[in-house]
Design an enzyme around this catalytic site. Structure first.
Site, PDB file in Angstrom:
ATOM      1  N   HIS A  79      37.885   3.510  40.885  1.00 42.08           N
ATOM      2  CA  HIS A  79      37.216   4.519  40.281  1.00 42.08           C
ATOM      3  C   HIS A  79      36.301   3.865  38.922  1.00 42.08           C
ATOM      4  O   HIS A  79      36.863   3.424  38.114  1.00 42.08           O
ATOM      5  CB  HIS A  79      37.856   5.727  39.686  1.00 42.08           C
ATOM      6  CG  HIS A  79      38.025   6.903  40.888  1.00 42.08           C
ATOM      7  ND1 HIS A  79      37.282   7.525  41.212  1.00 42.08           N
ATOM      8  CD2 HIS A  79      39.117   6.841  41.586  1.00 42.08           C
ATOM      9  CE1 HIS A  79      37.632   8.453  42.223  1.00 42.08           C
ATOM     10  NE2 HIS A  79      38.768   7.631  42.608  1.00 42.08           N
ATOM     11  N   TYR A 207      35.938  16.920  36.975  1.00 42.84           N
ATOM     12  CA  TYR A 207      36.397  18.080  36.358  1.00 42.84           C
ATOM     13  C   TYR A 207      35.350  19.044  36.028  1.00 42.84           C
ATOM     14  O   TYR A 207      34.191  18.663  35.878  1.00 42.84           O
ATOM     15  CB  TYR A 207      36.889  17.453  35.003  1.00 42.84           C
ATOM     16  CG  TYR A 207      38.026  16.316  34.879  1.00 42.84           C
ATOM     17  CD1 TYR A 207      37.703  14.975  35.138  1.00 42.84           C
ATOM     18  CD2 TYR A 207      39.210  16.616  34.671  1.00 42.84           C
ATOM     19  CE1 TYR A 207      38.701  14.220  35.227  1.00 42.84           C
ATOM     20  CE2 TYR A 207      40.240  15.969  34.571  1.00 42.84           C
ATOM     21  CZ  TYR A 207      39.952  14.481  35.013  1.00 42.84           C
ATOM     22  OH  TYR A 207      40.847  13.483  34.882  1.00 42.84           O
ATOM     23  N   PRO A 299      48.277  17.268  32.089  1.00 43.02           N
ATOM     24  CA  PRO A 299      47.703  16.464  32.941  1.00 43.02           C
ATOM     25  C   PRO A 299      46.338  16.117  32.816  1.00 43.02           C
ATOM     26  O   PRO A 299      45.663  15.337  33.682  1.00 43.02           O
ATOM     27  CB  PRO A 299      48.270  16.883  34.613  1.00 43.02           C
ATOM     28  CG  PRO A 299      48.489  18.202  34.351  1.00 43.02           C
ATOM     29  CD  PRO A 299      48.877  18.479  33.033  1.00 43.02           C
ATOM     30  N   LYS A 303      47.494  11.270  31.882  1.00 42.36           N
ATOM     31  CA  LYS A 303      48.013  10.114  31.118  1.00 42.36           C
ATOM     32  C   LYS A 303      49.505   9.937  31.236  1.00 42.36           C
ATOM     33  O   LYS A 303      50.254   9.034  30.764  1.00 42.36           O
ATOM     34  CB  LYS A 303      47.824  10.641  29.616  1.00 42.36           C
ATOM     35  CG  LYS A 303      46.354  10.697  29.216  1.00 42.36           C
ATOM     36  CD  LYS A 303      46.055   8.968  28.817  1.00 42.36           C
ATOM     37  CE  LYS A 303      44.724   8.738  28.886  1.00 42.36           C
ATOM     38  NZ  LYS A 303      44.136   8.402  30.315  1.00 42.36           N
ATOM     39  N   TYR A 391      39.860   8.000  27.713  1.00 37.87           N
ATOM     40  CA  TYR A 391      40.351   8.507  29.029  1.00 37.87           C
ATOM     41  C   TYR A 391      40.753   7.231  29.971  1.00 37.87           C
ATOM     42  O   TYR A 391      41.928   7.500  30.727  1.00 37.87           O
ATOM     43  CB  TYR A 391      39.235   9.151  29.676  1.00 37.87           C
ATOM     44  CG  TYR A 391      39.241   9.492  31.262  1.00 37.87           C
ATOM     45  CD1 TYR A 391      38.759   8.999  32.160  1.00 37.87           C
ATOM     46  CD2 TYR A 391      39.850  10.861  31.297  1.00 37.87           C
ATOM     47  CE1 TYR A 391      38.921   9.309  33.468  1.00 37.87           C
ATOM     48  CE2 TYR A 391      40.094  11.170  32.685  1.00 37.87           C
ATOM     49  CZ  TYR A 391      39.609  10.540  33.672  1.00 37.87           C
ATOM     50  OH  TYR A 391      39.975  10.944  34.820  1.00 37.87           O
TER      51      TYR A 391
HETATM   52  P1  FAS Z   1      60.506  11.680  36.118  1.00 39.01           P
HETATM   53  O1  FAS Z   1      60.630  13.153  35.961  1.00 39.01           O
HETATM   54  O2  FAS Z   1      59.320  11.342  37.235  1.00 39.01           O
HETATM   55  O3  FAS Z   1      61.573  10.820  36.749  1.00 39.01           O
HETATM   56  C1  FAS Z   1      62.875  11.342  35.910  1.00 39.01           C
HETATM   57  C2  FAS Z   1      64.036  10.968  36.851  1.00 39.01           C
HETATM   58  O4  FAS Z   1      65.317  11.515  36.486  1.00 39.01           O
HETATM   59  C3  FAS Z   1      63.949  12.326  38.290  1.00 39.01           C
HETATM   60  O5  FAS Z   1      64.107  11.706  39.506  1.00 39.01           O
HETATM   61  C4  FAS Z   1      65.211  13.097  37.919  1.00 39.01           C
HETATM   62  O6  FAS Z   1      65.726  13.444  39.168  1.00 39.01           O
HETATM   63  C5  FAS Z   1      66.287  12.218  37.340  1.00 39.01           C
HETATM   64  N1  FAS Z   1      67.313  12.685  36.400  1.00 39.01           N
HETATM   65  C6  FAS Z   1      66.950  13.986  35.648  1.00 39.01           C
HETATM   66  N2  FAS Z   1      68.086  14.324  35.138  1.00 39.01           N
HETATM   67  C7  FAS Z   1      68.821  13.435  35.309  1.00 39.01           C
HETATM   68  C8  FAS Z   1      70.345  13.126  35.117  1.00 39.01           C
HETATM   69  N3  FAS Z   1      71.051  14.094  34.255  1.00 39.01           N
HETATM   70  N4  FAS Z   1      71.066  12.162  35.607  1.00 39.01           N
HETATM   71  C9  FAS Z   1      70.504  11.387  36.753  1.00 39.01           C
HETATM   72  N5  FAS Z   1      69.299  11.391  36.813  1.00 39.01           N
HETATM   73  C10 FAS Z   1      68.339  12.494  36.365  1.00 39.01           C
HETATM   74  N6  FAS Z   1      50.975  12.709  35.220  1.00 39.01           N
HETATM   75  C11 FAS Z   1      49.845  12.272  35.556  1.00 39.01           C
HETATM   76  O7  FAS Z   1      49.479  11.197  35.043  1.00 39.01           O
HETATM   77  N7  FAS Z   1      48.766  12.955  36.322  1.00 39.01           N
HETATM   78  C12 FAS Z   1      49.446  14.135  36.990  1.00 39.01           C
HETATM   79  O8  FAS Z   1      48.571  14.655  37.709  1.00 39.01           O
HETATM   80  C13 FAS Z   1      50.505  14.615  36.647  1.00 39.01           C
HETATM   81  N8  FAS Z   1      51.095  15.937  37.255  1.00 39.01           N
HETATM   82  C14 FAS Z   1      52.089  16.293  37.257  1.00 39.01           C
HETATM   83  C15 FAS Z   1      52.595  17.486  37.770  1.00 39.01           C
HETATM   84  C16 FAS Z   1      53.948  17.819  37.653  1.00 39.01           C
HETATM   85  C17 FAS Z   1      54.555  19.288  38.591  1.00 39.01           C
HETATM   86  C18 FAS Z   1      54.711  17.140  36.848  1.00 39.01           C
HETATM   87  C19 FAS Z   1      56.163  17.527  36.427  1.00 39.01           C
HETATM   88  C20 FAS Z   1      54.398  16.044  36.253  1.00 39.01           C
HETATM   89  C21 FAS Z   1      53.108  15.359  36.511  1.00 39.01           C
HETATM   90  N9  FAS Z   1      52.662  14.268  35.789  1.00 39.01           N
HETATM   91  C22 FAS Z   1      51.315  13.863  35.970  1.00 39.01           C
HETATM   92  C23 FAS Z   1      53.539  13.693  35.023  1.00 39.01           C
HETATM   93  C24 FAS Z   1      54.407  12.805  35.814  1.00 39.01           C
HETATM   94  O9  FAS Z   1      53.568  11.980  36.800  1.00 39.01           O
HETATM   95  C25 FAS Z   1      55.497  12.090  34.781  1.00 39.01           C
HETATM   96  O10 FAS Z   1      54.719  11.463  33.810  1.00 39.01           O
HETATM   97  C26 FAS Z   1      56.096  10.765  35.600  1.00 39.01           C
HETATM   98  O11 FAS Z   1      56.886  11.580  36.710  1.00 39.01           O
HETATM   99  C27 FAS Z   1      57.270  10.400  34.378  1.00 39.01           C
HETATM  100  O12 FAS Z   1      57.961   9.813  35.400  1.00 39.01           O
HETATM  101  P2  FAS Z   1      59.328   9.488  34.688  1.00 39.01           P
HETATM  102  O13 FAS Z   1      59.341   9.012  33.096  1.00 39.01           O
HETATM  103  O14 FAS Z   1      60.077   8.625  35.645  1.00 39.01           O
HETATM  104  O15 FAS Z   1      60.001  11.138  34.730  1.00 39.01           O
HETATM  105  C1  PHB Z   2      45.638  13.872  40.201  1.00 38.42           C
HETATM  106  O1  PHB Z   2      44.876  13.113  41.258  1.00 38.42           O
HETATM  107  O2  PHB Z   2      46.663  14.305  40.628  1.00 38.42           O
HETATM  108  C2  PHB Z   2      45.133  13.977  38.962  1.00 38.42           C
HETATM  109  C3  PHB Z   2      43.962  13.155  38.865  1.00 38.42           C
HETATM  110  C4  PHB Z   2      43.494  13.556  37.316  1.00 38.42           C
HETATM  111  C5  PHB Z   2      44.153  14.323  36.282  1.00 38.42           C
HETATM  112  C6  PHB Z   2      45.188  14.890  36.737  1.00 38.42           C
HETATM  113  C7  PHB Z   2      45.549  14.718  38.125  1.00 38.42           C
HETATM  114  O3  PHB Z   2      43.537  14.528  35.195  1.00 38.42           O
END
Ligand code: FAS
Ligand code: PHB
Length: 398
Positions: A79, A207, A299, A303, A391
């Site tokens: 992109h 967006y 989100p 980031k 960004y």
């Molecule tokens: P994670 O939460 O991904 O991973 C943590 C892991 O630890 C999980 O697998 C969990 O099962 C495990 N865990 C938890 N407690 C534990 C315990 N007590 N013992 C052992 N394991 C345990 N980011 C973006 O950049 N763009 C997005 O569009 C975006 N959309 C998102 C949508 C949702 C619904 C959510 C919740 C997050 C979103 N995020 C987005 C943010 C997301 O991508 C996180 O930044 C990313 O998953 C971070 O990764 P981890 O730090 O590994 O945490």
């Molecule tokens: C996505 O593709 O899931 C996405 C992209 C940009 C954003 C948030 C989510 O700012």
């Protein structure tokens, strides 16, 4: 490894088998440092989660540097920038390639996690899933350890360091004494309703700021689209059958963009609450936090996952320096360095969320002020450059 066996000792015990934990484990492995990943859920459960979709150049470079660029380069999509549309058909290209010098890449977190699991398996990495009741212990001493239960048996693993990569709801952040931990938090009065559909995406991320609420058109690959609309926190996905979703998102875009949206059945639908959250410090004794365990961003600025990558960049460099050079300067500097980048992303994500969403208590003044800021970005190269470089994600410090 036998189903209920586990080594008694490792160098770095990693709690959490999401992107942060798996990435850290693999980078340490490539430097000859042993780790064990303890994941609460099954691998299938972790891989079912639909989350992030856009990688900053720093995250792309990290994946390529550890040999995980092949599928990303094949399936991901470069992109040069993202569009913002608002008001009476006003539109702006946030030209990240021009201002940051490198493209961003649309490549889903699910694929990244699959690639990381495959890399750990191929390297003989120890990733213990369905590890219950993981507890970080003696983090204030030189001999920390973790305990957990798996297949009905209690286990203990002694280690030199514990990496808390267990996300927002994990246990590691809670192991830092309340008298030490500082928490900064903001909850937003709306959610994001997201769907995935096996349809052709728009050519670019778009967006939308609209009086009816925020919208975002994104993608995973040529036949996998990701869309979001701002929704009420009172909503449930049952309130949003596909037809209503597609009709609503089209109202939030100018006609030419709305007409270009290919609709189809959703293959995933979920509502995510938005929050800003930072826990400081990201280290206590031999425990180091990385990723969502330490911080959450709305989100809007794409980031969250990228911050997890930069934390792992700093933490892996620090651990490698400790083991390879007996030099702990980077370990001592980890929390401050990681938090400088975290706070830039937190502030930018908060600002972009404020700019593009309709807040319940917004009046005409708030709307006009946000529209004026967007208009200003179209008139000032310097302002647009500052917005685009944030960004795109600021470079890592070291
Ligand atoms: P994670 O939460 O991904 O991973 C943590 C892991 O630890 C999980 O697998 C969990 O099962 C495990 N865990 C938890 N407690 C534990 C315990 N007590 N013992 C052992 N394991 C345990 N980011 C973006 O950049 N763009 C997005 O569009 C975006 N959309 C998102 C949508 C949702 C619904 C959510 C919740 C997050 C979103 N995020 C987005 C943010 C997301 O991508 C996180 O930044 C990313 O998953 C971070 O990764 P981890 O730090 O590994 O945490
Ligand atoms: C996505 O593709 O899931 C996405 C992209 C940009 C954003 C948030 C989510 O700012």
């Amino acid at each position: 490894m036998a189903a209920d066996s586990a080594p008694q000792r490792t160098q770095v015990a990693i709690v959490g088998g999401g992107p942060s934990g798996l990435l850290l484990s693999h980078i340490l492995h490539l430097s000859g440092i042993a780790s064990i990943v303890l994941e609460r859920r099954s691998r299938a459960y972790v891989l079912e989660r639909i989350r992030a979709g856009v990688l900053e150049a720093g995250s792309v470079d990290m994946l390529r540097s550890i040999g995980l660029g092949e599928r990303m380069d094949r399936e991901g999509r470069n992109h040069d920038g993202s569009y913002i549309v608002w008001g009476d058909d006003r539109r702006l290209l946030v030209d990240t390639l021009r201002f940051a010098g490198k493209p961003m890449v649309a490549y889903g977190q699910t694929a990244i996690t699959e690639d990381l699991y495959a890399a750990r398996d191929q390297a003989g990495g120890v990733v213990l899933d369905e590890a219950e009741d993981v507890q970080p212990c003696d983090i204030d001493t030189g001999n920390p350890f973790v305990t957990f239960r798996r297949n009905g048996r209690e286990h203990r693993i002694d280690c030199d360091f514990i990496a808390g990569c267990d996300g927002f709801h994990g246990v590691c952040r809670k192991a830092i004494p309340a008298t030490t931990l500082r928490v900064f938090e903001k909850a937003y009065p709306f959610g994001w309703l997201g769907i995935m559909s096996e349809t052709a995406p728009l050519p670019d991320l778009v967006y939308a700021r609209h009086d009816r609420g925020f919208a975002l058109a994104s993608m995973r690959n040529e036949r996998l689209s990701r869309y979001y609309i701002q929704c009420s926190l009172e909503d449930s996905i049952d309130d949003w059958p596909d037809d209503r979703f597609w009709e609503e998102i089209k109202t939030r875009y100018p006609a030419d963009i709305a007409d270009a949206i290919e609709t189809g059945p959703s293959i995933e639908k979920s509502i995510a609450q938005l929050r800003s959250f930072v826990a400081e410090p990201m280290r206590h004794g031999r425990l180091f936090l990385a990723g969502d365990a330490a911080h959450i961003v709305p989100p809007t600025g794409a980031k969250g996952l990228n911050l997890a990558f930069s934390d792992v960049h700093y933490l892996s460099r620090a651990l490698i320096s400790h083991y390879a050079d007996d030099d702990d300067r980077y370990l001592e500097a980890y929390s401050d360095a990681a938090l400088r980048r975290v706070w830039n992303a937190e502030r930018f994500s908060w600002h972009m969320t404020r700019l593009l969403h309709r807040f319940p208590d917004d009046g005409p003044f708030d709307r006009r002020a946000s529209e004026d800021e967007l208009d200003y970005l179209t008139r000032s190269e310097r302002a647009l450059g500052a917005f685009a470089e944030q960004y795109a994600g600021l470079p890592f410090e070291w």
